[in-house]
Every structure is written in C-alpha cells, then in structure tokens.
Design a protein around this motif. Structure first.
Motif, mmCIF file in Angstrom:
data_model
loop_
_atom_site.group_PDB
_atom_site.id
_atom_site.type_symbol
_atom_site.label_atom_id
_atom_site.label_comp_id
_atom_site.label_asym_id
_atom_site.label_seq_id
_atom_site.Cartn_x
_atom_site.Cartn_y
_atom_site.Cartn_z
ATOM 1 N N TYR A 264 83.347 -28.601 63.675
ATOM 2 C CA TYR A 264 83.535 -28.695 65.123
ATOM 3 C C TYR A 264 82.235 -29.101 65.804
ATOM 4 C CZ TYR A 264 81.240 -24.139 65.117
ATOM 5 O OH TYR A 264 80.337 -23.126 64.932
ATOM 6 N N LYS A 265 82.389 -29.659 66.998
ATOM 7 C CA LYS A 265 81.230 -30.007 67.820
ATOM 8 C C LYS A 265 81.575 -29.700 69.267
ATOM 9 C CE LYS A 265 77.758 -33.494 68.715
ATOM 10 N NZ LYS A 265 77.221 -34.791 68.312
ATOM 11 N N HIS B 189 88.231 -32.062 59.742
ATOM 12 C CA HIS B 189 88.036 -31.473 58.416
ATOM 13 C C HIS B 189 87.122 -32.387 57.597
ATOM 14 C CE1 HIS B 189 91.488 -29.035 59.584
ATOM 15 N NE2 HIS B 189 91.045 -28.182 58.685
ATOM 16 N N GLY B 190 86.251 -31.794 56.836
ATOM 17 C CA GLY B 190 85.340 -32.547 55.994
ATOM 18 C C GLY B 190 83.897 -32.304 56.376
ATOM 19 N N LYS B 191 83.012 -32.834 55.571
ATOM 20 C CA LYS B 191 81.571 -32.615 55.752
ATOM 21 C C LYS B 191 80.868 -33.764 56.484
ATOM 22 C CE LYS B 191 81.517 -28.641 53.786
ATOM 23 N NZ LYS B 191 81.342 -27.458 54.600
ATOM 24 N N LEU B 192 81.618 -34.793 56.877
ATOM 25 C CA LEU B 192 81.003 -35.891 57.617
ATOM 26 C C LEU B 192 80.617 -35.440 59.018
ATOM 27 C CD1 LEU B 192 83.382 -38.850 56.677
ATOM 28 C CD2 LEU B 192 81.097 -38.385 55.766
ATOM 29 N N CYS B 193 79.610 -36.093 59.594
ATOM 30 C CA CYS B 193 79.235 -35.791 60.970
ATOM 31 C C CYS B 193 80.319 -36.320 61.916
ATOM 32 C CB CYS B 193 77.881 -36.405 61.302
ATOM 33 S SG CYS B 193 77.888 -38.203 61.411
ATOM 34 N N SER B 194 80.284 -35.873 63.154
ATOM 35 C CA SER B 194 81.324 -36.251 64.120
ATOM 36 C C SER B 194 81.372 -37.760 64.382
ATOM 37 C CB SER B 194 81.123 -35.507 65.443
ATOM 38 O OG SER B 194 79.876 -35.842 66.018
ATOM 39 N N MET B 195 80.253 -38.440 64.227
ATOM 40 C CA MET B 195 80.225 -39.885 64.459
ATOM 41 C C MET B 195 80.968 -40.655 63.361
ATOM 42 S SD MET B 195 78.615 -40.257 67.289
ATOM 43 C CE MET B 195 78.055 -41.926 67.343
ATOM 44 N N LYS B 196 81.040 -40.100 62.161
ATOM 45 C CA LYS B 196 81.676 -40.777 61.035
ATOM 46 C C LYS B 196 83.041 -40.207 60.673
ATOM 47 C CE LYS B 196 77.676 -42.813 59.215
ATOM 48 N NZ LYS B 196 77.679 -44.221 59.040
ATOM 49 N N ALA B 197 83.336 -39.009 61.148
ATOM 50 C CA ALA B 197 84.588 -38.328 60.793
ATOM 51 C C ALA B 197 85.753 -38.834 61.642
ATOM 52 C CB ALA B 197 84.427 -36.825 61.002
ATOM 53 N N GLU B 198 86.953 -38.594 61.142
ATOM 54 C CA GLU B 198 88.164 -38.855 61.925
ATOM 55 C C GLU B 198 88.461 -37.579 62.713
ATOM 56 O OE1 GLU B 198 92.880 -39.614 61.217
ATOM 57 O OE2 GLU B 198 91.488 -40.428 59.738
ATOM 58 N N ILE B 199 88.263 -37.640 64.031
ATOM 59 C CA ILE B 199 88.460 -36.476 64.894
ATOM 60 C C ILE B 199 89.952 -36.166 64.950
ATOM 61 C CG2 ILE B 199 88.129 -35.513 67.206
ATOM 62 C CD1 ILE B 199 85.519 -36.082 65.547
ATOM 63 N N GLU B 200 90.311 -34.938 64.627
ATOM 64 C CA GLU B 200 91.711 -34.535 64.598
ATOM 65 C C GLU B 200 92.182 -33.941 65.921
ATOM 66 O OE1 GLU B 200 91.731 -31.852 61.289
ATOM 67 O OE2 GLU B 200 91.317 -33.454 59.855
ATOM 68 N N ASN B 201 91.303 -33.194 66.594
ATOM 69 C CA ASN B 201 91.644 -32.552 67.862
ATOM 70 C C ASN B 201 90.447 -32.619 68.791
ATOM 71 O OD1 ASN B 201 94.290 -31.164 67.073
ATOM 72 N ND2 ASN B 201 92.881 -30.455 65.492
ATOM 73 N N GLN B 202 90.732 -32.776 70.075
ATOM 74 C CA GLN B 202 89.671 -32.670 71.067
ATOM 75 C C GLN B 202 90.267 -32.219 72.384
ATOM 76 O OE1 GLN B 202 87.631 -36.313 72.100
ATOM 77 N NE2 GLN B 202 89.407 -37.543 71.593
#
Length: 81
Positions: free
Chosen positions: A30-31, A45-58
């Motif tokens: 989360y961020k 979900h996952g260990k990628l940073c928010s810039m590289k991850a697929e955001i699931e919820n916001q």
C-alpha cells in the motif's frame, strides 16, 4: 501505538505535514499519498513499487483526522478481502 491493528502506520500528524508513506504485509502493498486537500491510498499485491505495480484499489479521503480514520478502516478491509 500504531493507528492500525494490522499495519505499522504513523499517526495523522505525519500526513498532516505533507508526508507520503508506503508499506506492506506479506504480499499486500500500500501507499498513502497526501495532497493539500486529500489523502489517497493505493493497494496492490506483489513486491514492485507503486510506479511499476498494477494498482488494484485506490480511494481518496478528506485530509482530516476523520478522513484518516476512514482511510485506515478502508485499508484494513482491503487487506482482509
């Protein structure tokens, strides 16, 4: 004492001062991002940073102590689901 029963998140004052914060628990990440008017929370979900991850919820919340409490409750619910 943390404001969350699940996550180690600083108290509202930290965010009131304009700071962002990120963390994870297991595979859940989360961020929390602050702006002048609101506080936004991203989850994925996952260990990628928010810039590289697929955001699931916001979701955005009012930048106030009540809005921050709502954010914490929402974040904990996202983790449990």
């Amino acid at each position: 004492m943390s404001v969350s029963k699940i996550f180690d998140i600083p108290k509202y004052y930290y965010f009131q001062s304009g700071n962002d914060y990120s963390g994870s628990k297991g595979d859940f990440s989360y961020k929390i991002i602050t702006s002048s008017d609101n506080i936004k929370c991203l989850t994925w979900h996952g260990k990628l940073c928010s810039m590289k991850a697929e955001i699931e919820n916001q979701k955005e919340f009012e930048k106030s102590e009540n809005g921050f409490s709502e954010l914490i409750a929402w974040l904990e619910e996202m983790y449990k689901s």
